[in-house]
Structures are given as structure tokens and as C-alpha cells.
Motif scaffolding. Structure first.
Motif, PDB file in Angstrom:
ATOM      1  N   LEU A 116      31.403  38.503  42.947  1.00 58.79           N
ATOM      2  CA  LEU A 116      30.180  39.111  43.461  1.00 58.79           C
ATOM      3  C   LEU A 116      29.018  38.565  42.638  1.00 58.79           C
ATOM      4  CD1 LEU A 116      31.497  42.737  43.996  1.00 58.79           C
ATOM      5  CD2 LEU A 116      31.627  40.759  45.526  1.00 58.79           C
ATOM      6  N   PHE A 117      28.354  37.574  43.205  1.00 59.22           N
ATOM      7  CA  PHE A 117      27.304  36.827  42.522  1.00 59.22           C
ATOM      8  C   PHE A 117      26.145  37.713  42.060  1.00 59.22           C
ATOM      9  CE2 PHE A 117      23.494  33.938  43.101  1.00 59.22           C
ATOM     10  CZ  PHE A 117      23.649  33.288  41.896  1.00 59.22           C
ATOM     11  N   HIS A 118      25.778  38.701  42.854  1.00 54.21           N
ATOM     12  CA  HIS A 118      24.626  39.554  42.524  1.00 54.21           C
ATOM     13  C   HIS A 118      25.007  40.844  41.801  1.00 54.21           C
ATOM     14  CE1 HIS A 118      22.927  37.031  45.809  1.00 54.21           C
ATOM     15  NE2 HIS A 118      21.950  36.964  44.928  1.00 54.21           N
ATOM     16  N   TYR A 119      26.258  40.991  41.443  1.00 58.50           N
ATOM     17  CA  TYR A 119      26.743  42.202  40.777  1.00 58.50           C
ATOM     18  C   TYR A 119      26.830  41.950  39.283  1.00 58.50           C
ATOM     19  CZ  TYR A 119      30.008  45.995  39.623  1.00 58.50           C
ATOM     20  OH  TYR A 119      30.609  47.092  39.081  1.00 58.50           O
ATOM     21  N   ARG A 120      26.427  42.910  38.495  1.00 52.53           N
ATOM     22  CA  ARG A 120      26.539  42.780  37.047  1.00 52.53           C
ATOM     23  C   ARG A 120      27.652  43.694  36.567  1.00 52.53           C
ATOM     24  NH1 ARG A 120      25.244  38.489  37.785  1.00 52.53           N
ATOM     25  NH2 ARG A 120      23.118  37.904  38.215  1.00 52.53           N
ATOM     26  N   GLY A 121      28.767  43.110  36.264  1.00 54.34           N
ATOM     27  CA  GLY A 121      29.956  43.840  35.833  1.00 54.34           C
ATOM     28  C   GLY A 121      31.152  42.910  35.946  1.00 54.34           C
ATOM     29  N   LYS A 122      32.355  43.458  35.816  1.00 61.77           N
ATOM     30  CA  LYS A 122      33.564  42.637  35.826  1.00 61.77           C
ATOM     31  C   LYS A 122      33.708  41.805  37.099  1.00 61.77           C
ATOM     32  CE  LYS A 122      37.071  45.286  35.135  1.00 61.77           C
ATOM     33  NZ  LYS A 122      38.270  46.024  34.761  1.00 61.77           N
ATOM     34  N   CYS A 123      33.278  42.341  38.217  1.00 63.05           N
ATOM     35  CA  CYS A 123      33.464  41.641  39.492  1.00 63.05           C
ATOM     36  C   CYS A 123      32.509  40.458  39.681  1.00 63.05           C
ATOM     37  CB  CYS A 123      33.347  42.608  40.665  1.00 63.05           C
ATOM     38  SG  CYS A 123      34.718  43.778  40.706  1.00 63.05           S
ATOM     39  N   HIS A 124      31.636  40.239  38.710  1.00 67.71           N
ATOM     40  CA  HIS A 124      30.801  39.034  38.731  1.00 67.71           C
ATOM     41  C   HIS A 124      31.658  37.799  38.418  1.00 67.71           C
ATOM     42  CE1 HIS A 124      27.199  36.564  38.403  1.00 67.71           C
ATOM     43  NE2 HIS A 124      27.652  36.105  37.246  1.00 67.71           N
ATOM     44  N   ASN A 125      32.761  38.007  37.716  1.00 74.82           N
ATOM     45  CA  ASN A 125      33.677  36.912  37.381  1.00 74.82           C
ATOM     46  C   ASN A 125      34.614  36.633  38.558  1.00 74.82           C
ATOM     47  OD1 ASN A 125      32.725  36.704  34.689  1.00 74.82           O
ATOM     48  ND2 ASN A 125      33.953  38.496  34.165  1.00 74.82           N
ATOM     49  N   LEU A 126      34.982  35.370  38.723  1.00 77.34           N
ATOM     50  CA  LEU A 126      35.933  34.992  39.758  1.00 77.34           C
ATOM     51  C   LEU A 126      37.265  35.675  39.472  1.00 77.34           C
ATOM     52  CD1 LEU A 126      36.245  33.158  42.268  1.00 77.34           C
ATOM     53  CD2 LEU A 126      37.046  31.360  40.716  1.00 77.34           C
ATOM     54  N   HIS A 127      37.809  36.363  40.475  1.00 77.74           N
ATOM     55  CA  HIS A 127      39.067  37.087  40.325  1.00 77.74           C
ATOM     56  C   HIS A 127      39.732  37.213  41.689  1.00 77.74           C
ATOM     57  CE1 HIS A 127      36.143  40.143  41.514  1.00 77.74           C
ATOM     58  NE2 HIS A 127      37.156  40.884  41.933  1.00 77.74           N
ATOM     59  N   GLY A 128      40.990  37.586  41.699  1.00 74.67           N
ATOM     60  CA  GLY A 128      41.734  37.650  42.948  1.00 74.67           C
ATOM     61  C   GLY A 128      42.219  39.039  43.299  1.00 74.67           C
ATOM     62  N   HIS A 129      42.567  39.177  44.578  1.00 71.82           N
ATOM     63  CA  HIS A 129      43.106  40.436  45.104  1.00 71.82           C
ATOM     64  C   HIS A 129      44.214  40.140  46.096  1.00 71.82           C
ATOM     65  CE1 HIS A 129      39.858  43.072  43.657  1.00 71.82           C
ATOM     66  NE2 HIS A 129      39.003  42.151  44.054  1.00 71.82           N
ATOM     67  N   ARG A 130      45.059  41.121  46.295  1.00 71.60           N
ATOM     68  CA  ARG A 130      45.988  41.174  47.425  1.00 71.60           C
ATOM     69  C   ARG A 130      45.278  42.076  48.426  1.00 71.60           C
ATOM     70  NH1 ARG A 130      49.752  38.894  50.453  1.00 71.60           N
ATOM     71  NH2 ARG A 130      51.327  40.328  51.220  1.00 71.60           N
ATOM     72  N   TRP A 131      44.585  41.470  49.391  1.00 72.03           N
ATOM     73  CA  TRP A 131      43.786  42.201  50.361  1.00 72.03           C
ATOM     74  C   TRP A 131      44.670  42.742  51.480  1.00 72.03           C
ATOM     75  CZ3 TRP A 131      38.392  42.259  49.637  1.00 72.03           C
ATOM     76  CH2 TRP A 131      37.891  41.349  48.700  1.00 72.03           C
ATOM     77  N   LYS A 132      44.305  43.887  51.997  1.00 73.15           N
ATOM     78  CA  LYS A 132      44.971  44.444  53.177  1.00 73.15           C
ATOM     79  C   LYS A 132      43.895  44.708  54.216  1.00 73.15           C
ATOM     80  CE  LYS A 132      46.571  48.816  53.583  1.00 73.15           C
ATOM     81  NZ  LYS A 132      47.479  49.981  53.456  1.00 73.15           N
ATOM     82  N   VAL A 133      44.144  44.272  55.433  1.00 68.21           N
ATOM     83  CA  VAL A 133      43.193  44.485  56.525  1.00 68.21           C
ATOM     84  C   VAL A 133      43.902  45.273  57.621  1.00 68.21           C
ATOM     85  CG1 VAL A 133      41.727  43.367  58.248  1.00 68.21           C
ATOM     86  CG2 VAL A 133      42.006  42.320  55.985  1.00 68.21           C
ATOM     87  N   GLU A 134      43.287  46.362  58.038  1.00 66.59           N
ATOM     88  CA  GLU A 134      43.782  47.170  59.149  1.00 66.59           C
ATOM     89  C   GLU A 134      42.775  47.061  60.286  1.00 66.59           C
ATOM     90  OE1 GLU A 134      45.922  51.023  57.692  1.00 66.59           O
ATOM     91  OE2 GLU A 134      44.063  50.758  56.534  1.00 66.59           O
ATOM     92  N   VAL A 135      43.274  46.744  61.472  1.00 65.98           N
ATOM     93  CA  VAL A 135      42.394  46.523  62.620  1.00 65.98           C
ATOM     94  C   VAL A 135      42.853  47.372  63.790  1.00 65.98           C
ATOM     95  CG1 VAL A 135      41.446  44.788  64.187  1.00 65.98           C
ATOM     96  CG2 VAL A 135      42.103  44.118  61.875  1.00 65.98           C
ATOM     97  N   TRP A 136      41.905  48.068  64.405  1.00 71.02           N
ATOM     98  CA  TRP A 136      42.134  48.801  65.640  1.00 71.02           C
ATOM     99  C   TRP A 136      41.312  48.121  66.734  1.00 71.02           C
ATOM    100  CZ3 TRP A 136      41.815  50.905  60.872  1.00 71.02           C
ATOM    101  CH2 TRP A 136      42.773  51.856  60.489  1.00 71.02           C
ATOM    102  N   ILE A 165      36.607  32.873  48.211  1.00 73.52           N
ATOM    103  CA  ILE A 165      35.559  33.361  49.104  1.00 73.52           C
ATOM    104  C   ILE A 165      34.316  33.648  48.263  1.00 73.52           C
ATOM    105  CG2 ILE A 165      34.953  35.062  50.869  1.00 73.52           C
ATOM    106  CD1 ILE A 165      38.025  35.764  50.921  1.00 73.52           C
ATOM    107  N   LEU A 166      33.218  32.956  48.593  1.00 76.74           N
ATOM    108  CA  LEU A 166      31.994  33.097  47.806  1.00 76.74           C
ATOM    109  C   LEU A 166      30.776  33.268  48.703  1.00 76.74           C
ATOM    110  CD1 LEU A 166      32.553  30.233  45.186  1.00 76.74           C
ATOM    111  CD2 LEU A 166      32.862  32.696  44.823  1.00 76.74           C
ATOM    112  N   ASN A 167      29.755  33.880  48.137  1.00 75.93           N
ATOM    113  CA  ASN A 167      28.442  33.953  48.762  1.00 75.93           C
ATOM    114  C   ASN A 167      27.962  32.513  48.971  1.00 75.93           C
ATOM    115  OD1 ASN A 167      25.575  34.078  49.097  1.00 75.93           O
ATOM    116  ND2 ASN A 167      25.492  36.020  48.002  1.00 75.93           N
ATOM    117  N   GLN A 168      27.452  32.213  50.152  1.00 78.73           N
ATOM    118  CA  GLN A 168      26.988  30.846  50.442  1.00 78.73           C
ATOM    119  C   GLN A 168      25.895  30.388  49.485  1.00 78.73           C
ATOM    120  OE1 GLN A 168      25.932  31.257  54.556  1.00 78.73           O
ATOM    121  NE2 GLN A 168      23.960  32.220  54.123  1.00 78.73           N
TER     122      GLN A 168
END
Length: 135
Positions: free
Chosen positions: A18-38, A68-71
Motif C-alpha cells: 500500500l504505497f500511500h499507507y504508513r505502516g507495515k503494509c507499506h512494505n511489499l508482502h504477500g497474502h493467501r487471498w480468498k474471493v467469494e463471488v455471488w 499487485i501494485l498501484n499504477q
């Protein structure tokens, strides 16, 4: 025509920051994402299928094993010589990815000539937090 609702859950692994966030999530990191779609709409009168579940899965899995990054993030130019980067129009939060994925799935349904639209989507970035879009 009959209105039908289907549900599909898809998982993918990807990194973001998160380029505009000031905190840990400003650093490149990974997730196991889950997407639920109806998805709601009118099933095909011959096959009785609203949307092939694989269509949803393949659309979401375009993000699998991607960065995945902000353009506007300068890291895009730094990483691109080494590997492809998926860019989005803002910081790739679960909120933004829910909007992006809903649009991608709706566009795919439209391209296939289906009477089907995303009505709800959840994007989980961890087992305890998700963003939800109600359309």
C-alpha cells in the motif's frame, strides 16, 4: 426469465503493498487471498447454466502468484525489468480489489453474452478481515 444466484469461492496467492499507507503494509508482502463471488441473472435456457464456475475461477486467478501494485507506485518500474507486475488504479487494498474483480467478472460475462452480474463480492486478505461490495 428466472432469476438465479450462484456462489463461487476462489483462492490465490499474491503480494502487494500500500504505497500511500504508513505502516507495515507499506512494505511489499504477500497474502493467501480468498474471493467469494455471488452472481445473479438468467441461466441459459438450453444448458440451465448461469455462468460456468471456471469462468469465475479463471478471471480471479489472473492475480495468482502476481505482484499487485498501484499504477503510480515507483516500485512498478523497479520490478518490471525482472517480472510482470499487475497494476491497479490505486493502492491494492481488499476494497479496491473487490471493485476491480467485480468489474472484471461482469465484463467477462458481458463478453460471453450472459445475462449475469456480480451482486456481492468479498475479498479476504487474511482469515480475519475482508472487504465486501454489495452491488
Amino acid at each position: 426469465m428466472m432469476n438465479t444466484r450462484i456462489y463461487k469461492e476462489v483462492h490465490f496467492d499474491a503480494s502487494h503493498r500500500l504505497f500511500h499507507y504508513r505502516g507495515k503494509c507499506h512494505n511489499l508482502h504477500g497474502h493467501r487471498w480468498k474471493v467469494e463471488v455471488w452472481i445473479e441473472g438468467s441461466p441459459d435456457p438450453v444448458s440451465c447454466i448461469l455462468v460456468d464456475y471456471n469462468t469465475i475461477k479463471e478471471t480471479v486467478e489472473q492475480f495468482d502468484h502476481q505482484i499487485i501494485l498501484n499504477q503510480e507506485d515507483p516500485m512498478v518500474q523497479a520490478i518490471t525489468p525482472f517480472q510482470e507486475v499487475v497494476t491497479v488504479p490505486g493502492d491494492p487494498t481488499s476494497e479496491l480489489l473487490a471493485t476491480e474483480l467485480a468489474g472484471m467478472i461482469d465484463q467477462k460475462c458481458q463478453d460471453l453474452g450472459l445475462d449475469a452480474h456480480v451482486r456481492q463480492i468479498r475479498v479476504w486478505e487474511s482469515p480475519t478481515c475482508y472487504a465486501e461490495l454489495m452491488l
